[in-house]
Design a protein around this motif. Structure first.
Motif, PDB file in Angstrom:
ATOM      1  N   TYR A  30       0.282   2.224   8.243  1.00  0.00           N
ATOM      2  CA  TYR A  30       1.671   1.787   8.088  1.00  0.00           C
ATOM      3  C   TYR A  30       1.882   0.659   9.081  1.00  0.00           C
ATOM      4  O   TYR A  30       1.729   0.859  10.279  1.00  0.00           O
ATOM      5  CB  TYR A  30       2.581   2.972   8.392  1.00  0.00           C
ATOM      6  CG  TYR A  30       4.048   2.776   8.094  1.00  0.00           C
ATOM      7  CD1 TYR A  30       4.849   1.980   8.901  1.00  0.00           C
ATOM      8  CD2 TYR A  30       4.636   3.446   7.028  1.00  0.00           C
ATOM      9  CE1 TYR A  30       6.194   1.830   8.632  1.00  0.00           C
ATOM     10  CE2 TYR A  30       5.988   3.307   6.762  1.00  0.00           C
ATOM     11  CZ  TYR A  30       6.760   2.500   7.570  1.00  0.00           C
ATOM     12  OH  TYR A  30       8.100   2.363   7.296  1.00  0.00           O
ATOM     13  N   LEU A  73      -0.897   8.944   3.026  1.00  0.00           N
ATOM     14  CA  LEU A  73      -0.699   7.745   3.836  1.00  0.00           C
ATOM     15  C   LEU A  73      -1.837   7.554   4.832  1.00  0.00           C
ATOM     16  O   LEU A  73      -2.187   8.468   5.575  1.00  0.00           O
ATOM     17  CB  LEU A  73       0.619   7.848   4.596  1.00  0.00           C
ATOM     18  CG  LEU A  73       0.979   6.630   5.444  1.00  0.00           C
ATOM     19  CD1 LEU A  73       1.326   5.443   4.546  1.00  0.00           C
ATOM     20  CD2 LEU A  73       2.145   6.954   6.375  1.00  0.00           C
ATOM     21  N   TYR A  93       7.692  -3.821   5.262  1.00  0.00           N
ATOM     22  CA  TYR A  93       6.727  -2.872   5.785  1.00  0.00           C
ATOM     23  C   TYR A  93       5.600  -2.729   4.768  1.00  0.00           C
ATOM     24  O   TYR A  93       5.830  -2.820   3.559  1.00  0.00           O
ATOM     25  CB  TYR A  93       7.382  -1.510   6.044  1.00  0.00           C
ATOM     26  CG  TYR A  93       8.515  -1.564   7.024  1.00  0.00           C
ATOM     27  CD1 TYR A  93       9.810  -1.823   6.592  1.00  0.00           C
ATOM     28  CD2 TYR A  93       8.290  -1.384   8.378  1.00  0.00           C
ATOM     29  CE1 TYR A  93      10.856  -1.910   7.488  1.00  0.00           C
ATOM     30  CE2 TYR A  93       9.333  -1.450   9.282  1.00  0.00           C
ATOM     31  CZ  TYR A  93      10.605  -1.719   8.833  1.00  0.00           C
ATOM     32  OH  TYR A  93      11.635  -1.791   9.729  1.00  0.00           O
ATOM     33  N   MET A 145       1.961  -0.604   3.645  1.00  0.00           N
ATOM     34  CA  MET A 145       1.245   0.665   3.797  1.00  0.00           C
ATOM     35  C   MET A 145      -0.013   0.679   2.937  1.00  0.00           C
ATOM     36  O   MET A 145      -0.098  -0.063   1.951  1.00  0.00           O
ATOM     37  CB  MET A 145       2.151   1.823   3.339  1.00  0.00           C
ATOM     38  CG  MET A 145       3.450   1.937   4.100  1.00  0.00           C
ATOM     39  SD  MET A 145       4.478   3.289   3.512  1.00  0.00           S
ATOM     40  CE  MET A 145       4.954   2.669   1.899  1.00  0.00           C
ATOM     41  N   PRO A 194       7.327   7.627   6.568  1.00  0.00           N
ATOM     42  CA  PRO A 194       6.439   7.484   5.421  1.00  0.00           C
ATOM     43  C   PRO A 194       6.793   8.493   4.345  1.00  0.00           C
ATOM     44  O   PRO A 194       7.323   9.564   4.630  1.00  0.00           O
ATOM     45  CB  PRO A 194       5.058   7.771   6.002  1.00  0.00           C
ATOM     46  CG  PRO A 194       5.322   8.641   7.174  1.00  0.00           C
ATOM     47  CD  PRO A 194       6.643   8.181   7.733  1.00  0.00           C
TER      48      PRO A 194
END
Lengths: 119, 113
Positions: free
Chosen positions: B49, B46, B32, B34, A107
């Motif tokens: 995810y 974040l 992906y 998020m 991330p």
């Protein structure tokens, strides 16, 4: 802490001046990203660094914008001859890169940004 | 048309409510997905995810991905005033060996005590 650090946190300058924004990524993160966030516009990608190289500069809005990264760590974003439309929050993020771990562990971690105001 | 569409809100709910935040996207190559939370004058943080279609749960948060409909959601159960923030969806495309992330514009959420 050991998060992404950006400086200055706020910058006010006159139109036509040059500004330099700094980003200290998380130690060990080889990927570094610059974004611009304007009100109601979301995050706009500017440039990506892998190590000291910038394989993707496609988001830089004009040739007044440039960025560099040295030692695979600190990055600076420079805006020359600033214009009022450059006023925004400039965010930096860092992450691990492919090969450093599974994609699921990559991330992007953001700093708190530099708020740039052009008078 | 933007690649990622997200209602900017603001969305105002009472404390304890279930919140549903959504994004649609047009690029089927996104791999992906998020969700980030951004407090005022802070950088995005974040939250969730995910990769595949389906649900992923983490505490009071559930992320849902429907690739066939190109639609993702974030549910917040038992919402708290501390959840008041802007929520950004983001989508990753792996290109040239690195991740290219496209963000939604964010939905501003206010949870009223």
């Amino acid at each position: 802490g050991a998060g992404v650090s950006q400086s200055p946190s706020n910058k006010v300058t006159e139109k036509g001046k040059d500004v330099e924004l700094r980003c200290d990524p998380i130690s060990g993160h080889t990927a570094l990203y610059w974004y611009r966030q304007s009100l109601g516009q979301g995050l706009e990608f500017l440039i990506y660094f892998q190590g000291n190289s910038a394989p993707d500069k496609s988001g830089l809005p004009s040739d007044r914008f440039s960025a560099e990264r040295t030692g695979g760590s600190v990055s600076t974003l420079t805006i020359q001859r600033t214009q009022q439309e450059d006023s925004a929050v400039y965010l930096c993020a860092s992450s691990l890169s492919p090969g450093q771990g599974a994609v699921g562990n990559q991330p992007q971690h953001f700093g708190d940004g530099t708020r740039l105001s052009i008078l | 048309q933007k690649e990622v569409e997200q209602d900017p809100g603001p969305l105002s709910v009472p404390e304890g409510a279930i919140v549903s935040l959504n994004c649609t996207y047009s690029n089927s190559a996104f791999q992906y997905f998020m969700w980030y939370r951004q407090y005022s004058r802070k950088g995005p943080e974040l939250l969730m995810y995910t990769y595949s279609s389906g649900n992923k749960e983490d505490g009071r948060f559930t992320a849902q991905v429907d690739k066939s409909s190109k639609y993702i959601s974030l549910f917040i159960r038992d919402s708290q005033p501390s959840d008041s923030a802007t929520y950004l969806c983001a989508m990753i495309l792996l290109s040239g060996g690195y991740q290219k992330v496209t963000f939604g514009t964010g939905t501003k959420l206010q949870v009223i005590p």
